[in-house]
Each structure stands twice: as structure tokens, then as C-alpha cells.
Scaffold this active site. Structure first.
Site, PDB file in Angstrom:
ATOM      1  N   ARG B  10      39.929  29.936  28.388  1.00 10.38           N
ATOM      2  CA  ARG B  10      40.590  28.949  29.243  1.00 10.38           C
ATOM      3  C   ARG B  10      39.574  28.147  30.046  1.00 10.38           C
ATOM      4  NH1 ARG B  10      45.529  32.046  31.070  1.00 10.38           N
ATOM      5  NH2 ARG B  10      43.833  33.358  31.770  1.00 10.38           N
ATOM      6  N   MET B  11      38.583  28.842  30.579  1.00  4.10           N
ATOM      7  CA  MET B  11      37.603  28.156  31.406  1.00  4.10           C
ATOM      8  C   MET B  11      36.569  27.432  30.542  1.00  4.10           C
ATOM      9  SD  MET B  11      38.374  28.705  34.659  1.00  4.10           S
ATOM     10  CE  MET B  11      36.895  28.625  35.708  1.00  4.10           C
ATOM     11  N   ARG B  31      34.050  33.443  19.547  1.00  5.04           N
ATOM     12  CA  ARG B  31      34.282  34.526  18.581  1.00  5.04           C
ATOM     13  C   ARG B  31      35.292  34.105  17.517  1.00  5.04           C
ATOM     14  NH1 ARG B  31      36.932  40.144  20.084  1.00  5.04           N
ATOM     15  NH2 ARG B  31      38.277  38.536  20.979  1.00  5.04           N
ATOM     16  N   GLY B 123      40.207  27.278  38.206  1.00  2.67           N
ATOM     17  CA  GLY B 123      41.306  27.606  37.317  1.00  2.67           C
ATOM     18  C   GLY B 123      41.619  26.487  36.337  1.00  2.67           C
ATOM     19  N   LYS B 171      30.897  33.819  45.030  1.00  2.00           N
ATOM     20  CA  LYS B 171      32.167  33.671  44.323  1.00  2.00           C
ATOM     21  C   LYS B 171      33.057  34.904  44.518  1.00  2.00           C
ATOM     22  CE  LYS B 171      35.181  32.105  41.241  1.00  2.00           C
ATOM     23  NZ  LYS B 171      35.846  33.227  40.664  1.00  2.00           N
ATOM     24  N   GLU B 178      40.591  34.702  48.753  1.00  3.27           N
ATOM     25  CA  GLU B 178      41.737  34.164  48.003  1.00  3.27           C
ATOM     26  C   GLU B 178      42.883  35.178  47.963  1.00  3.27           C
ATOM     27  OE1 GLU B 178      40.723  32.689  43.968  1.00  3.27           O
ATOM     28  OE2 GLU B 178      42.342  34.000  43.294  1.00  3.27           O
TER      29      GLU B 178
END
Lengths: 299, 299, 299, 299
Positions: B10-11, B31, B123, B171, B178
Site C-alpha cells: 500500500r505504501m 515479491r 497512510g 516515527k 497517534e
């Protein structure tokens, strides 16, 4: 439109200014007359008593009460009530407990007057940015006060959330969340300050997180300013006051059976921040001494 | 400039897209080859192995590893290391634990290569808004990778925060905060949902608070979207995953003696959200039965 | 001496038995008459109404009220008050809130009667062991009721702690501590159940800790019994009720500015144990879906 | 039987005394020789080095190591290992982390020796009452050391809980629970100290609760002693140390996904008790100043 602002504290004075700027006719009253004079010099109409402030308006009147919650507000509301005529409207904009609003509204309703409770957020920045305003009361009164809310709030920044009490209830929850968001940020920055990497640029990180991160928020923008003022916060003691809203949020959580551990913990941590020596900790030190022979620090 | 993106989850995939959009030459490997093919159709250069991806770059090379933290990243880093030549640079952009970075960097340094750890937040919105990026490593390598960070991040949205490990450490703390900010919001909305006023417009209140309130933040903007999708969240179970960062934040708090009660509580509440029956609660029910004769609910 | 026991629930009935065993003359009343009949067969004097129970005593009378806190107790106290004569004494032994005692006592004082509040701990074991009893009220009335407290409590097991309300206040704090001690034990046993060592003999460890360890306590003795009954607690759901005292303890902590994070957390965890799905967790799952594209579990 | 006690701190010396009292032959070693001399005068056999202590025993030997956890224990174990012969047995009775036991045991197993980890609770009272002892290791070695455990522990007060590491793991959880039980008691007494009723006899209430109440426990008995020593705890600062076990309990809770909010909170509260000024609170004070213009206290 015409409106009276009762109370010219940090919030009330700036709110009067925003109303003047938008062309409203603002009658002002304050316990200490120097603030009244200041606002008169900015275009407001001064009054020497609450009664006079009310009477300088033409009916149907709108009176905004912006005083410390509790007895001060209660007494002012009584004076306002006595001066009002049927169909006039009072807006309680202080930090009243929503249950008090439900009580305070009763004599107004009996006299045929309107009562609105308005929870106002924004602090010293509200003058420039506008005040986020949460409104509780009857539709017809909220409609009447619309021009005032439009002037006080930023675009889309006020909302009629429910009946009398709902405005301050939503504002109360807002403050409960505020306490815990602040605590979350505080704990994270504590770990960055005292963790494995020395000399992290904490102000720079607060600014960085404002750009596209998941936690970006206004509080981090303010933290950038605080670090600019004092890069190690060395001039600031960790003494943190709390106002009624944080406490009421926890009381209501218990009352309505809602689990709110981080809201409660954030409140309790503020309690401790103001205590020279936390008594529960003294009990622990005493117990450790008894069972383990661990030396105690003398008081 | 040239860069290889190892991992198109996704990232990684969206990050490759942002790099392509800014005119970088991006070699991609994943992969499962279908994602490679997808990116080739968008202008990337495909590779069938990590080694091939590295070799398709001209030195000094920049390889971005964007794979699941832990063993997957560890093995990929080994393959990358084998393919690199001295002065090449790897950027570990996954969610690695900062202590792992400090270990993982060693063989790269020994071979004369650069190692950067980059914590990336944003995200699914990062593609459009940019990724807030926290960078740890040596100056000369960070300077070299600057064009890439400039393309990935929004304006002012990346920062060189310290030596190797510091990027993922910052992070990690970000994610700890968060968790607790989300929990704060969750508890507040729980109280509004189950408190004294029925039928509050929770999505509307989330939007309102975005306008000038003290708690205004991106998470509230997202909550507006969530309430638009499902006004009572009735289709969503309160099952909340956690990733490594939240856990590491608490571990580090304990390790460095930093009090972090709301960060810890937010993590523990997620643990409980995923358990059919919390064993500690069973112990309590059993005890109440023993001392008070209070009936237990059968399992 | 003579005493009337109003209310024959789990606690009241066993307390009547302890009083009978010590040779007191006990008049009993209960809403459902079968319990009255049962106690008559054990030697008590039955009454068909509160008024009759009071009138079967010779003055100065001692009436023990042992009914559910709140309205039931309030109404019974009113009936008792109507039947009393000056200098008679009522002992409110239920789980009343101490602030209610302060209100409830007023009409008794006005009529020249005595009012004692007695917080009673001991659960189903009290019949055998005796009830730990915390007493609030005026000296002269406490002296008069001494034979009753002596019979109900184990040696050194009752104490006059302060004025009206103090008995229930101290009992309330007792229960707040009880919640948190139970939670502490629950969490520890959860970690032993789900930690690195499989098949630990948890009941045996509870028994072991009773012998000379720092945490030895009665709750661990009870836990031994619970594990004997059900070694994996597999028949017990983690559904944990709470009574008023736990909530009042937290409310009072907030009211008096006392930091009580583990007392509060223990209460909130009980709230969650009874909820099918915790709404705050639904908010978190919704937010994770919005920013990270993390799939939600359907409700 | 014969045993060597390595380390004569607060715990080790009293344990040697209990062993001597039961007729065991006890060889003692300590870094500072005065304590060795003291024990020799009480009937022990002195040794000037760990090696000598080991060699003064006839095989199969039993060596009890009772030293500070971490490096001191690690180095002593190495010396012991060098002096041992196959089939000899070491018992690590300090407060080692259970994961360290699993590492430390390896070379002993390789040499054909036994390794037992024993978690010992009881503090300064153990001499008189006996030490609650949690034992991890292989059956055959635990059987061999049985006479020693029988002498050290009160009746039923030691238990073989699992393989190597399990003894210290169970002791670790014990201490985690201890922290939270102490915190629960501390918070309750804080509320009684600072709540609505002045001058409550807190020592008397601690004693009262020991008689038949649900919360009766040894810690309350100790609190009675503490209040006898200092009725208002006015000579004691609320400065509370923590040892490794409390931290490891929280680390393990996170590692094994077990929710342990009150264990964690009790640890964090101890951290704060030792800090002049909690940095997270400074962040909060700074933020309140920025948004609300609330004055900060100067550092």
C-alpha cells in the site's frame, strides 16, 4: 444587530471586538469599569450595570453572558432575568456545567424568555481565527442569534447541537478530549526528550508532524511556538491547572457508564502536577520501608 | 534521479507513483510480479529480483526498502547489501524498530555503504498529500537522497532528525501519540453517543470541531468521512489492531523511565478489543462469586 | 439486647443469625414473608410491616436497616422514622452513599432520634468470620449500639470512624481499593496464563503467595477456592458488575482533587467487560480504516 | 545439609540465619568480609572467595547465589561455574530477569550441573516468618534442594512452579501485583486523607480493615505499623523507587499482548514520584500558555 456582552475577560473582550468588526451594535458591561472604557474607545456602548446594559437594547433583546462559571454566572443571570422582558434572549457563553444550564434556564422559560447555552473554544486565537461555538437551545432563539454566531465563529464554525445544555455538554467533552490529546503529546515529547537520542530538535519535529502526518493538529502548531519561545521549556514549571470541564467529563463518564481511562488519567496527572508531595506516594514509601527496610527520603 | 523501490505494498506503490510523477527514474521490485507489471505500465522500470533492481541503477545507487518490518526486511536488506557496491545507499523506509536499524546498518557501514532509516507517515492519503518523513543517518547520505525526500514529502514535510535509528524512533513516538489521540477522540465520542443527549449529530460535531476549536486535527477530518459512510458506525466492530510502534513506544517508556500512562493505556485497550473474553475479567468475576455469592455469567 | 432487622437479603439474614447466636432478641421484617418465616424458625420474632417491627421493640429502640441503597432505603427510612419515638436509633447498614446519609439523618435528628451509618464488609463469609463494620454517628448512639456491633464484627472488627456519613465514606473507599486490588490480581494472573510458561498451576500459585509473600491477602485465598472449582475458569465469563461504591469513589476523587488512576481504571475496565462492543473502539477501527485503509471487522 | 550462601545482603544474611537455625551447614561468602565474620560468629563457615566457598562443600554441592541482579550476578555465576563439578547445583535466588536465567543456565547445563532459579519474597520479615519461594528448574535438582527450601519457607511456602526461568517469572508477576496493590491502598488513603472527613484515624482504619474485610492483607498490617511510627507520614517524602521486576512485568505484558493497565500505571506513577518536574507536564503548561494565555509557573 444589537447585543449586550456581559463580562469582558480574555474571552468576552475579544468576542466583543469580533462583533464590532462585523458591524454589530455592542453594549458592554464589566465589573471593573476600565475594560468598559477600553471597549467604548473601540466603538462599543458602555453600561454601568447589567440592568443598564439590558435597557440600552431594543427588544427583542439578545444578552450574551461571558462570566466565570458557577456563582458569578448564577448571580449575573438573575440580574439579567430581572431586567429582561418576555421574548428576550440570554446566551450563556461561559464554561457552565450543562446541568446548571438546565436549572438556570427554568426561570427564563417561565418568564417567556429564551435561553441558549453556547460552548466556545478558541482561546486567545479566537479574535483572529474565530471561535468554534457549540449551541444548545430552541430553534427559534438560535435562528434569532444566527448573525452573532456567524460573526463570532469561523466559516462552518458554529452548530446548533441540541436542546438547552447540549452546547455546554459538547464543549465539555471537547475539553475532555483536549486534556487527553495534550497529555498524549506531552508523553511523546517526554520520551523524545529523555530517550536514547540526545538533542532532538523537538520544535522542529512538532513542525514536521504538522506536514502530512497522521497526528497533525493545531496543538502541535502551538507547540512549535512554545519551543521557539523556550527551546528546552526550561523556564516553565510542569504545573498544570484544570478547569471544571475536564472534571465534569470524568464525572459524566462514570455516571453514564462510559469507559474513559485516558480522559480520567489526563485529569489525575494534572492534579498531581500541582501537589508538592502526592500523599498516595508517601503511603507507598512508608510501606516499602516497612516490608523491605528501604530507606525513605525525609519530608 | 534514479532510485529502486523494493516492495510495492500500500505504501511502496504510492510512493513509487509520487516519485515517477516528479520525474525520477524508478526501478521497482515486488515479491508478486503483478504489482511490478502495474507499475511498469505507469512508467517504472521492472525488476525480477532485488539483485536485478539494484543492478539496473547506476552508482552511486539509492535503494528504498519498503517491506514489512522484522524478518522480511532483514532478509531483503541482506540481499540488497550483497548487490551493493561501496558508497551506494540503502534507505529502510518500513516500520522497523530503531534498535534493529542500529544493528542492520552495521554491515552496510562495514562495506562502505550508506544506511538511512526513514519513518514515513501519511497512510493512503500520502499519494495525494505527501508523506511526512522522519530521517535518520549521516549528513552526506541524507544530502544525496534529498531529491527523493523532496518528492515524497509535502512542503517542509521531511526532516533529518538524527543519526541512524533516530528516524524510526521519532516515527515510533509519532505512532504512540497517534494511538492516544485516537483513544482520546474515541472516548469523547463514546460519551457523546451514550451520554444524556440522544441523537447528537456526531459527524457534524467532528466537522464543527475542525473549525477553530482547540482540538482541531486531521483525525477529526477523517472521522467526518467515517460518519458520512456509516452514521452510527453500526457496520464496524470495535476490533482494533496494533502495530509494532505502539508497543515499542511503551517498551521504551519503561526502559527510559518516562511516565507514559495514556500511551500505555491506549495500547492495552487495543489488546482487549481483540479478545473474546479478557482473562483478568474472568478472575474478577470468579472472585466476586467467591466473596459475595454474586452469580457469574457462564462462559 | 433488642434490635429490629429490616431487610433479610444475603447480608441481612446472616447478620440476624449472628445476632441471634449471641443471644440478642431480634425482630425481623422483609418484603417477601417467606424469609421472615425462615428466620422465625431460627428464633427471631417476625413482623408483617416495618411499623410492626418497630413497635415490637421496647424503647429506646434500635432499628437496623439493611436494604438496597437508593430509593428502597429512602422509603424504608421514612416508614421507620414515622414509627420511631424520640431517642430511638436507626442504623443504616446498606450501601448508601455517604452524602445521602447526611440528608437522610436530618429528619431523625429533628425528631430527636439517633442516626448511625454503618458500612459493612465481609460478604457471604461474614456469618462465620464476622463483618468488618465502619460506623459513623454520634458517640452516645454508637455506645448504645455497641453490643450489636460487638456481635456482628470479629474481634477488633468495628470502629467508630467519625460523624454521620463517615462510616459509609470509609466503606466506599474500602470498595474502591477492593476493585483495584482485584484488578491487580486479575492482570497478574492474566499474564501468568498467557505469558511464556504454559500450564502454570495458577491455583497453586495463589495458595503459595498466601504463605509469607508481600501480596498475601484474603482475595488470594478466595482465588484458591475459585481455581479448585474451575481450574481454567473456563465456565466463567469475564462479565464484572460494579456497585455504587466504586463509582462514588471515583466521583469523590475528582471532587476532592485526589489522583486515583488505578481506582478509576479498575472501574472503567468493569464497564467495558459488560459491553458487547465498546463504542470508542468502533471509532478507532473507523479511523484506522480511513487513514490506513485497514479493513474493519463487520459488526 | 551443606549449602553455600554467596552474598550476605539484607536478604542473604537472614536466609543464612534461617538455614543455620534449622541445622544446615552453611558456608558464606560476601564481598565485604565483615559480614562473613558476623555470620561466622553465628555458626557459619566463612570463605574468602567464591571458589573457596564452593570448595568447602562436599559434592554434590548446592550453592545459593543471592546478589544484585544483572552484572554482579552474572559475574558471580561465572565464578561459581568455574569452581563447580558436574552434578553440582547452583540456585540463583536474586531478582534476576527470567530471560537472563534461561541464558545463564546454559553453561551450567553444558557442564552437567544443575541450575535453579528461585524468586524469594518476604523482605525483612522473612527471617521470622519465612520466605515465600517460587522455584524454577528440573525436578531432580529441586528434589535435592528440598531441605533448603523447607527451611527457608514457611509451611506450604515454596513451590516448584515450572522449568528454569519460571521461578523468577512468577516472582516478577508477584511484584507487579504488589506495585498495584500498594498503589490501590495509597490512592484510597489519599482520598481518606484529603476527602470530606477531617482527622480520620487512618492507622486505626488500616487495622480495622484487617479484621474480616474483603481487602484484608499483609500490606495493611504494615501500614498500621507505619502510622504508629508517624501518624501523618509527615516525615516521609513520596519518593518511590522501583526495581526491575515491576518494569519487566509491564514489558512482558506488552510482549505477550496482555492488558495490564493498573500494573503499568503503578509503575509510571513511581517514575513521576522521583522527578523534580515531569517534562510532559511542562509541555502541557507550555501549550496552555499558547492557546489560552494561561500564565505559567516559572521553573
Amino acid at each position: 444587530m444589537q447585543v449586550a456582552m456581559i463580562g469582558l475577560g480574555r474571552m468576552g473582550m475579544n468576542m466583543a471586538r469580533r462583533l464590532l468588526k462585523d458591524g454589530h451594535e455592542v453594549v458592554v458591561w464589566n465589573r471593573s469599569p476600565d475594560k468598559v472604557a477600553a471597549m467604548v474607545s473601540e466603538g462599543a456602548i458602555g453600561a454601568q450595570s447589567i440592568e443598564e446594559a439590558v435597557h440600552k437594547l431594543t427588544g427583542p433583546r439578545v444578552i450574551w453572558s461571558m462570566l466565570p462559571a458557577g456563582n458569578v454566572t448564577k448571580h449575573a443571570l438573575k440580574e439579567i432575568l430581572d431586567a429582561l422582558e418576555p421574548d428576550d434572549l440570554v446566551i450563556e457563553g461561559g464554561n457552565s456545567y450543562w446541568k446548571d444550564d438546565q436549572e438556570n434556564a427554568k426561570p427564563f422559560v417561565e418568564k417567556g424568555c429564551g435561553y441558549i447555552d453556547a460552548g466556545v473554544s478558541g482561546g486567545v486565537w479566537g479574535l483572529k481565527i474565530g471561535y468554534c461555538t457549540m449551541v444548545g437551545g430552541k430553534d427559534r432563539y438560535v435562528r434569532r442569534a444566527k448573525p452573532i454566531f456567524d460573526s463570532l465563529a469561523p466559516p462552518r464554525g458554529w452548530k446548533h447541537v441540541g436542546p438547552v445544555g447540549a452546547g455546554h455538554f459538547v464543549k465539555m467533552v471537547h475539553n475532555g478530549i483536549e486534556y487527553a490529546m495534550m497529555e498524549a503529546i506531552g508523553e511523546g515529547f517526554d520520551l523524545m526528550r529523555n530517550g536514547p537520542f540526545e538533542h532532538l530538535d523537538l520544535g522542529g519535529i512538532a513542525d514536521l508532524w504538522g506536514q502530512g502526518s497522521v497526528v497533525r493538529c493545531w496543538l502541535l502548531e502551538l507547540l512549535v511556538l512554545a519551543y521557539e519561545r523556550d527551546p528546552d521549556l526550561s523556564s516553565i514549571r510542569g504545573y498544570v491547572d484544570d478547569s471544571g470541564e475536564g472534571r465534569w467529563t470524568v464525572l459524566n463518564s462514570v455516571e453514564y457508564g462510559v469507559s474513559a481511562p485516558v480522559l480520567a488519567q489526563s485529569l489525575f496527572k494534572r492534579f498531581e502536577s500541582r501537589q508538592e508531595d502526592v500523599y498516595s506516594n508517601k503511603v507507598l514509601a512508608a510501606l516499602r520501608n516497612e516490608f523491605g527496610g528501604h530507606a525513605v527520603k525525609k519530608g
